[in-house]
Design a protein around this motif. Structure first.
Motif, PDB file in Angstrom:
ATOM      1  N   ASP A  63      50.540  40.959  47.588  1.00 30.74           N
ATOM      2  CA  ASP A  63      49.329  40.355  47.044  1.00 30.74           C
ATOM      3  C   ASP A  63      48.481  41.485  46.482  1.00 30.74           C
TER       4      ASP A  63
ATOM      5  N   ASP B 244      47.220  43.532  42.442  1.00 33.78           N
ATOM      6  CA  ASP B 244      47.092  43.478  40.992  1.00 33.78           C
ATOM      7  C   ASP B 244      48.495  43.601  40.380  1.00 33.78           C
ATOM      8  N   PRO B 245      48.893  42.694  39.492  1.00 36.18           N
ATOM      9  CA  PRO B 245      50.234  42.740  38.910  1.00 36.18           C
ATOM     10  C   PRO B 245      50.517  44.021  38.118  1.00 36.18           C
TER      11      PRO B 245
ATOM     12  N   ILE C  23      53.264  38.384  44.418  1.00 35.37           N
ATOM     13  CA  ILE C  23      54.562  38.644  43.786  1.00 35.37           C
ATOM     14  C   ILE C  23      55.600  38.698  44.893  1.00 35.37           C
TER      15      ILE C  23
ATOM     16  N   GLU D 193      58.935  39.848  39.825  1.00 37.82           N
ATOM     17  CA  GLU D 193      59.083  38.580  40.551  1.00 37.82           C
ATOM     18  C   GLU D 193      60.568  38.266  40.718  1.00 37.82           C
TER      19      GLU D 193
ATOM     20  N   GLY E  74      54.075  43.168  38.751  1.00 39.56           N
ATOM     21  CA  GLY E  74      54.040  41.856  38.110  1.00 39.56           C
ATOM     22  C   GLY E  74      55.300  41.536  37.315  1.00 39.56           C
TER      23      GLY E  74
ATOM     24  N   MET F 224      47.146  38.121  42.785  1.00 44.44           N
ATOM     25  CA  MET F 224      48.352  37.392  42.454  1.00 44.44           C
ATOM     26  C   MET F 224      49.460  37.822  43.418  1.00 44.44           C
TER      27      MET F 224
END
Length: 191
Positions: A15, A17-18, A3, A67, A64, A1
């Motif tokens: 990019d 793991d959140p 961010i 953002e 995560g 994911m």
């Protein structure tokens, strides 16, 4: 994911793991190593950074949750308060081992940005989450006072002298000039 956030004024997309703690993104991905790992449970303050202008412990802050956030580390502290704190830290010789100092400087800078003329209680409250293994707390408080005074354009000589006399009984300072110095021979018995 992916961010997206701002780190030290630069737009960054991580990019990862959140759940990755911000500390490891800063150190491993962005190579900003001024922020230190101390405990991993937000109890020591070595990992203190500014998150949207407020102090935060990045060892437990998942990327995560950031953002669009603005993150500022020790590498990018700027402004009159940061300069005053850094000058006082050097002038008073605050660090001993230095490991906790990036978190201490970030917290002290944030305090002076919020409370330009802090009381001892303000200082204690703002710095309470930052542990110094070498117990330089008297010098940290003195440096914050000096930084505050310098921001007002006041001469800090009398306050530094008074503070160093007060501190000498507790921390083993030796007053040669207006700036206290910890003498090597005074370390005997403190270990």
């Amino acid at each position: 994911m992916a961010i997206s956030l701002t780190v030290n004024g630069n737009a960054v997309t991580l990019d990862a793991d959140p759940e990755t703690p911000l500390l490891w993104a800063l150190r491993d991905e962005l190579r900003l190593t001024g922020t230190k790992f101390g405990c991993g449970i937000a109890q020591c303050g070595a990992c203190t950074v500014l998150l949207d202008g407020m102090t935060g412990r990045c060892c437990v802050t998942p990327i995560g949750t950031l953002e669009g956030a603005d993150v500022r580390t020790i590498e990018a502290l700027e402004g009159a308060e940061a300069e005053a704190v850094q000058a006082a830290w050097v002038g008073i010789n605050v660090p001993q081992c230095g490991y906790c100092q990036s978190g201490q400087v970030v917290a002290a800078t944030a305090l002076l940005q919020e409370v330009p003329k802090p009381t001892d209680e303000d200082i204690d409250n703002a710095m309470a989450g930052n542990i110094c293994r070498c117990a330089t707390y008297a010098r940290i408080r003195q440096a914050i006072r000096q930084a505050s005074d310098s921001l007002e354009g006041l001469c800090c000589t009398n306050r530094a002298r008074d503070s160093s006399r007060e501190s000498s009984m507790v921390a083993g300072f030796h007053e040669q000039t207006d700036t206290p110095k910890l003498q090597d021979q005074e370390l005997v018995g403190l270990q």
